[in-house]
Design a protein around this motif. Structure first.
Motif, short mmCIF file in Angstrom:
data_model
loop_
_atom_site.label_atom_id
_atom_site.label_comp_id
_atom_site.label_asym_id
_atom_site.label_seq_id
_atom_site.Cartn_x
_atom_site.Cartn_y
_atom_site.Cartn_z
N ALA A 1 -22.99 -9.19 -5.88
CA ALA A 1 -22.58 -7.93 -6.50
C ALA A 1 -23.69 -6.90 -6.35
N GLY A 2 -23.33 -5.62 -6.48
CA GLY A 2 -24.37 -4.58 -6.41
C GLY A 2 -23.82 -3.26 -5.94
N LEU A 3 -24.63 -2.21 -6.06
CA LEU A 3 -24.24 -0.88 -5.64
C LEU A 3 -24.34 -0.73 -4.12
N GLN A 4 -23.64 0.26 -3.60
CA GLN A 4 -23.71 0.54 -2.16
C GLN A 4 -25.12 0.99 -1.80
N GLY A 5 -25.62 0.46 -0.68
CA GLY A 5 -26.94 0.87 -0.21
C GLY A 5 -28.08 -0.01 -0.69
N ALA A 6 -27.75 -1.01 -1.52
CA ALA A 6 -28.81 -1.89 -2.05
C ALA A 6 -29.23 -2.96 -1.04
N GLY A 7 -28.44 -3.10 0.03
CA GLY A 7 -28.76 -4.12 1.03
C GLY A 7 -28.00 -5.41 0.79
N LYS A 8 -26.83 -5.31 0.14
CA LYS A 8 -26.07 -6.50 -0.24
C LYS A 8 -25.56 -7.29 0.96
N THR A 9 -25.00 -6.58 1.95
CA THR A 9 -24.44 -7.26 3.12
C THR A 9 -25.53 -7.96 3.93
N THR A 10 -26.62 -7.25 4.19
CA THR A 10 -27.74 -7.85 4.92
C THR A 10 -28.31 -9.04 4.15
N THR A 11 -28.42 -8.89 2.83
CA THR A 11 -28.96 -9.98 2.00
C THR A 11 -28.04 -11.19 2.03
N SER A 12 -26.73 -10.98 2.13
CA SER A 12 -25.79 -12.10 2.24
C SER A 12 -26.09 -12.91 3.49
N GLY A 13 -26.36 -12.21 4.61
CA GLY A 13 -26.71 -12.89 5.86
C GLY A 13 -28.04 -13.62 5.75
N LYS A 14 -29.03 -12.95 5.14
CA LYS A 14 -30.35 -13.57 4.98
C LYS A 14 -30.27 -14.83 4.12
N LEU A 15 -29.46 -14.75 3.06
CA LEU A 15 -29.31 -15.90 2.16
C LEU A 15 -28.63 -17.06 2.89
N ALA A 16 -27.64 -16.74 3.71
CA ALA A 16 -26.95 -17.78 4.49
C ALA A 16 -27.94 -18.48 5.42
N LYS A 17 -28.79 -17.70 6.07
CA LYS A 17 -29.81 -18.26 6.98
C LYS A 17 -30.76 -19.17 6.21
N LEU A 18 -31.21 -18.71 5.04
CA LEU A 18 -32.15 -19.48 4.23
C LEU A 18 -31.52 -20.81 3.79
N LEU A 19 -30.27 -20.75 3.36
CA LEU A 19 -29.59 -21.97 2.89
C LEU A 19 -29.40 -22.98 4.03
N ARG A 20 -29.08 -22.46 5.21
CA ARG A 20 -28.89 -23.37 6.35
C ARG A 20 -30.21 -24.00 6.78
N GLU A 21 -31.26 -23.18 6.89
CA GLU A 21 -32.52 -23.67 7.46
C GLU A 21 -33.37 -24.43 6.47
N GLN A 22 -33.38 -24.01 5.22
CA GLN A 22 -34.26 -24.66 4.24
C GLN A 22 -33.56 -25.74 3.43
N MET A 23 -32.24 -25.61 3.25
CA MET A 23 -31.51 -26.58 2.42
C MET A 23 -30.47 -27.36 3.22
N LYS A 24 -30.39 -27.06 4.55
CA LYS A 24 -29.48 -27.77 5.46
C LYS A 24 -28.02 -27.71 5.00
N LYS A 25 -27.60 -26.54 4.53
CA LYS A 25 -26.23 -26.36 4.07
C LYS A 25 -25.35 -25.75 5.16
N LYS A 26 -24.08 -26.17 5.17
CA LYS A 26 -23.10 -25.55 6.05
C LYS A 26 -22.49 -24.38 5.27
N VAL A 27 -22.70 -23.15 5.79
CA VAL A 27 -22.37 -21.94 5.03
C VAL A 27 -21.24 -21.17 5.70
N LEU A 28 -20.37 -20.59 4.86
CA LEU A 28 -19.32 -19.69 5.34
C LEU A 28 -19.54 -18.32 4.69
#
Length: 449
Positions: free
Chosen positions: A106-133
């Motif tokens: 959640a968050g306001l427009q321009g806060a970087g929410k979409t980019t952060t969603s991608g970054k979080l997916a990368k972190l979960l896959r690489e550091q926690m070995k999760k399969k992410v959608l």
């Protein structure tokens, strides 16, 4: 990040040097400066008042009577209180549920929410070995869906397609069904942002929350908006059962008020911070480490973790064996060090985690990412023979290399000088001369101009 606050607090500590011990008088003077420093950093006034009261109470207590110097005593107290203010420990993501674990962004427009969603997916896959959608429910900004799709492709993470003709609720439920059927561990749902908080936005995201029952509801907020970031987080927290906050663009915030205020005002933990625009620029938030950064002590633990995670250990071991055997350190090896440093976030990320004195020394040497990139470009313009035998590079070769790299000959000379310094250090290291190596470190890193 947080440069202004770090400088002001360093000044407070310096002013206590030469005094025999902490007294009510010098504590009062120091706290006046601390209060001003925090207000300048855009820390919320209630937070400043409570923080300085806690520091004063601790400083006047018996715990500091045996301390070596007033400055050291105050640093210890301020560090402890800053850590408490920001939450004391890292609040990790809670993914202990029947898969898929749903994370609602959640968050306001321009806060970087979409980019952060991608970054979080990368972190979960690489550091926690999760399969992410990944899925986008932002049907109001067509570019948002395409942006997340592009990020997912770039990161090679599964993406659930959606378009602006659909309803956010239908997209979310279809994505959840898809994630269950395809055995995804985590579903990250990017929601629509608005330019300001409004009733329609809150109603929509509350509906999504009710339908998805996410285990984590994360509020993404731009740290550079300072006090507004804290107020917005508080408003969202009253409308949604937030489980945590992600502060983005912390690398661009020299003040740091949001990082110090948001936990205290909202009661919600900061779980991650965005520290660069790069896709690996999302880090777990550790209050104790952030307090160390604020006080100019650096964050060596995070630096070690970055190195352990990003450095190619096979290449590092190969280089160590090569040096130990007496074979020369060449420009191919030099380039490899640059590549490894880039994996760790580049020069700016490296400097940000070093203690203030080392960071200032690096800044004095004018080391930056552009200079590092230029160094790599120069090496790329060399032949394999020149990289293996740098002594062959004389005037005519230097001119050719400079032309190929689009730089001046003086830049080639600077690179070769830096390489020679690093080569000498590697020789010292192979002979066990650690003391000599430490004294020679000043010119080691590429990019010094």
């Amino acid at each position: 990040m947080l440069d202004n606050l770090t400088q002001r607090l360093s000044g407070v500590i310096k002013n206590l040097r030469g005094q025999a011990r902490l007294s009510e008088s010098n504590i009062q003077d120091a706290l006046r400066e601390v209060r001003l420093a925090l207000l300048e950093a855009d820390v919320a006034l209630p937070v400043v008042k409570e923080f300085t009261a806690q520091v004063k109470q601790a400083a006047l207590g018996q715990e500091v009577l045996s301390s070596l110097t007033p400055g050291q005593a105050l640093i210890g107290i301020v560090h402890r209180e800053l850590t408490k203010l920001m939450g004391e420990h890292n609040d990790a993501l809670n993914l202990t549920t029947v898969p898929p674990a749903v994370i609602l962004m959640a968050g306001l427009q321009g806060a970087g929410k979409t980019t952060t969603s991608g970054k979080l997916a990368k972190l979960l896959r690489e550091q926690m070995k999760k399969k992410v959608l990944l899925v986008s429910c932002d049907v109001y900004r067509p570019a948002a869906i395409e942006q997340l799709r592009t990020l997912a492709q770039q990161l090679e993470i599964d993406f659930f397609a959606s378009d602006i003709s659909q309803k956010p609720r239908d997209i979310a439920l279809a994505a959840l069904d898809y994630a269950r059927k395809h055995h995804h561990d985590v579903l990250i749902v990017d929601t629509a942002g608005r330019l300001a908080i409004n009733a329609a936005m809150m109603e929509e995201i509350q509906q999504l929350h009710a339908d998805l029952n996410p285990i984590e509801t994360l509020f993404v907020v731009d740290a550079m908006t300072g006090q507004d970031a804290v107020n917005t987080a508080k408003a969202f927290g009253e409308a949604l059962p937030l489980s945590g906050i992600i502060l983005t663009k912390l690398d661009g915030d020299a003040r740091g008020g949001a990082a110090l205020s948001v936990r205290h005002i909202t009661g919600k933990p900061i779980k991650f911070v965005g520290v660069s625009e790069k896709l690996n620029g999302l880090e777990a938030f550790h209050p104790e480490r952030m307090a160390s950064r604020v006080l100019g002590m650096g964050d060596v633990l995070s630096l070690i973790e970055d190195a352990h995670r990003e450095i190619d250990h096979a290449e590092a071991e190969k280089l160590a064996k090569k040096i130990k055997s007496g074979h020369g350190f060449d420009l191919n090896d030099f380039k490899m060090q640059i590549v490894q440093m880039r994996k760790m976030g580049g020069m700016s990320a490296l400097m940000d985690k070093l203690p203030a004195q080392l960071g200032q020394a690096a800044a004095g040497a004018k080391m930056d990412d552009r200079a590092v990139n230029r160094t790599e470009g120069i090496i790329n313009s060399m032949t394999m023979q020149e990289r293996s035998h740098p002594e062959l590079i004389k005037a005519s070769r230097k001119r050719r290399i400079a032309t190929g790299a689009g730089v001046q000959v003086m830049h080639v000379n600077q690179l070769l000088n830096q390489f020679e310094q690093t080569q000498k250090m590697m020789k010292m290291f192979s002979k066990g001369g650690i003391g000599k190596m430490m004294r020679g470190m000043k010119g080691m890193l590429p990019g010094k101009r």
